[in-house]
Design a protein around this motif. Structure first.
Motif, short mmCIF file in Angstrom:
data_model
loop_
_atom_site.label_atom_id
_atom_site.label_comp_id
_atom_site.label_asym_id
_atom_site.label_seq_id
_atom_site.Cartn_x
_atom_site.Cartn_y
_atom_site.Cartn_z
N THR A 46 13.01 36.39 42.21
CA THR A 46 13.95 37.12 41.07
C THR A 46 14.73 37.77 41.42
OG1 THR A 46 12.21 39.20 41.02
CG2 THR A 46 11.43 37.21 39.83
N ARG A 47 15.23 38.07 42.70
CA ARG A 47 16.55 38.57 43.32
C ARG A 47 17.84 37.87 43.31
NH1 ARG A 47 16.78 40.20 49.05
NH2 ARG A 47 19.03 41.23 49.22
N ILE A 48 18.76 38.32 42.96
CA ILE A 48 20.05 37.50 43.26
C ILE A 48 20.49 37.99 44.79
CG2 ILE A 48 22.61 37.37 42.58
CD1 ILE A 48 21.73 37.55 39.68
N VAL A 49 20.60 36.90 45.47
CA VAL A 49 21.06 37.16 46.75
C VAL A 49 22.20 36.77 47.23
CG1 VAL A 49 18.61 37.61 47.62
CG2 VAL A 49 19.73 35.18 47.56
N GLY A 50 23.26 36.32 46.24
CA GLY A 50 24.48 35.53 46.55
C GLY A 50 24.97 35.13 45.40
N TYR A 51 26.34 34.87 45.34
CA TYR A 51 27.13 34.30 44.29
C TYR A 51 28.33 33.89 44.68
CZ TYR A 51 29.26 38.87 44.68
OH TYR A 51 29.93 39.90 45.02
N VAL B 283 24.83 41.08 40.17
CA VAL B 283 25.90 40.50 40.99
C VAL B 283 26.92 41.83 41.26
CG1 VAL B 283 27.96 39.36 40.86
CG2 VAL B 283 25.91 38.17 40.13
N LEU B 284 27.04 42.61 40.29
CA LEU B 284 27.92 43.81 40.48
C LEU B 284 27.17 44.77 41.37
CD1 LEU B 284 28.92 45.19 36.97
CD2 LEU B 284 30.30 44.30 38.92
N GLU B 285 25.96 44.81 41.58
CA GLU B 285 25.02 45.69 42.72
C GLU B 285 25.50 45.21 43.82
OE1 GLU B 285 20.83 46.69 43.87
OE2 GLU B 285 21.14 46.72 41.55
N LEU B 286 25.41 43.82 44.26
CA LEU B 286 25.77 43.00 45.39
C LEU B 286 26.96 43.26 45.67
CD1 LEU B 286 24.51 41.66 47.79
CD2 LEU B 286 24.49 39.52 46.53
N GLU B 287 28.09 42.97 44.72
CA GLU B 287 29.48 43.20 44.81
C GLU B 287 29.84 44.48 45.49
OE1 GLU B 287 33.81 42.03 44.22
OE2 GLU B 287 31.90 40.91 44.15
N LYS B 288 29.47 45.67 44.82
CA LYS B 288 29.64 46.85 45.39
C LYS B 288 29.19 47.14 47.01
CE LYS B 288 30.15 48.82 40.58
NZ LYS B 288 29.41 49.51 39.71
N THR B 289 28.07 46.50 47.11
CA THR B 289 27.51 46.69 48.46
C THR B 289 28.45 46.14 49.54
OG1 THR B 289 25.33 46.78 47.77
CG2 THR B 289 25.44 46.33 50.00
N LEU B 290 28.79 44.77 49.19
CA LEU B 290 29.47 44.00 50.15
C LEU B 290 31.12 44.27 50.21
CD1 LEU B 290 27.75 40.53 49.26
CD2 LEU B 290 27.54 41.77 51.25
N PHE B 291 31.53 44.51 48.96
CA PHE B 291 33.25 45.02 48.81
C PHE B 291 33.52 46.20 48.25
CE2 PHE B 291 32.07 40.45 48.13
CZ PHE B 291 32.79 39.76 49.45
N PRO B 292 33.05 47.14 49.00
CA PRO B 292 32.94 48.82 48.42
C PRO B 292 34.36 49.07 48.01
CG PRO B 292 32.44 48.95 50.57
CD PRO B 292 32.40 47.45 50.47
N GLU B 293 35.46 48.84 48.87
CA GLU B 293 36.86 49.01 48.60
C GLU B 293 37.43 48.19 47.31
OE1 GLU B 293 39.25 48.97 52.09
OE2 GLU B 293 38.10 50.80 53.01
N ASP B 294 37.17 46.93 47.32
CA ASP B 294 37.96 46.19 46.15
C ASP B 294 36.75 45.26 45.60
OD1 ASP B 294 37.11 44.56 48.37
OD2 ASP B 294 39.13 43.83 48.85
N ALA B 295 35.73 46.07 44.97
CA ALA B 295 34.90 45.27 44.27
C ALA B 295 35.47 44.84 43.03
CB ALA B 295 33.50 46.31 43.91
N TRP B 296 34.88 43.85 42.26
CA TRP B 296 35.42 43.44 40.96
C TRP B 296 34.74 44.20 39.93
CZ3 TRP B 296 35.56 37.46 40.00
CH2 TRP B 296 36.23 36.84 40.70
N SER B 297 35.17 44.30 38.88
CA SER B 297 34.77 45.15 37.83
C SER B 297 33.99 44.03 36.91
CB SER B 297 35.83 45.84 36.87
OG SER B 297 36.58 44.69 36.36
N ARG B 298 33.06 44.83 35.94
CA ARG B 298 32.30 44.20 35.13
C ARG B 298 33.09 43.11 34.08
NH1 ARG B 298 27.39 45.13 33.59
NH2 ARG B 298 27.39 47.39 34.45
#
Length: 165
Positions: A50-55, A9-24
C-alpha cells in the motif's frame, strides 16, 4: 498518478529532493494535464503493498517529450524500479509519437546518469545553476526514439511492486 497519491508522493519528494522539491500545486497541475482527450502528460506511481515507493512523469509537446521527474525510495534503489519507471515513460513517449526524449539530471547524480545511459540517453550539454537554491548544474540528456521505445521491462517486479497511472 491520481490526486489521492499526491500526499504520499510529496512525502517522498521532500525526502529525496529537500532543496528543490515540487509543491503540491505543481503536482496537481501536472496530473490535470495527464487525463482525458488531448492529454500531454503521463504520470505514474510505483506501489509496494500500500506504500508509494516511486513515481515518474513525462510531458509531451509535438514530437518532443521531456522527463519531468523520476524518483524511487532509497530502500528500493538497486531493485530495478528506476529502470521500470523510466521504461513506462519511454512507452508513453512512443504512444505520444515523440521522436526525442529530453531530460535534465543533477550533475552530481551519477546513479541517475548511469540509468539514463543504459536506456540509450546521451549527454548533449549543461544548464549552469539549474537546480536552485543549491545552484547545482544540470546535465542535459537526449534519447532519439524509434528502435526499442523502452519496451524491455515488464510492469511487475518479483517483489510485487506495481506501476499505476
Amino acid at each position: 498518478m491520481r490526486w489521492w497519491d499526491i500526499d504520499a508522493v510529496l512525502e517522498l519528494e521532500k525526502t529525496l529532493f529537500p532543496e528543490d522539491a515540487w509543491s503540491r500545486g505543481m503536482f496537481w497541475s501536472e496530473i490535470a494535464h495527464a487525463r482525458g482527450p488531448g492529454a500531454t502528460r503521463r504520470y505514474v506511481v510505483a506501489v509496494d503493498g500500500t506504500r508509494i515507493v516511486g513515481y515518474a512523469g513525462l510531458a509531451a509537446a509535438g514530437d518532443l517529450a521531456d522527463i519531468q521527474t523520476i524518483a524511487a525510495a532509497p530502500d528500493h534503489w538497486g531493485t530495478g524500479l528506476g529502470s521500470r519507471l523510466l521504461t513506462e515513460l519511454l512507452r508513453a513517449a512512443t504512444a505520444f509519437e515523440c521522436a526525442e526524449v529530453m531530460l535534465e539530471c543533477r550533475i552530481d547524480n551519477v546513479r541517475a546518469q548511469k540509468l539514463y545511459e543504459r536506456h540509450g540517453f546521451e549527454a548533449i550539454g549543461f544548464r549552469r545553476g539549474y537546480y536552485q537554491p543549491g545552484n547545482v548544474d544540470a546535465l542535459v540528456m537526449r534519447l532519439t526514439t524509434g528502435s526499442d521505445g523502452g519496451t524491455a521491462a515488464g510492469s511487475t517486479s518479483e517483489q510485487g511492486t506495481e506501476i499505476h497511472g
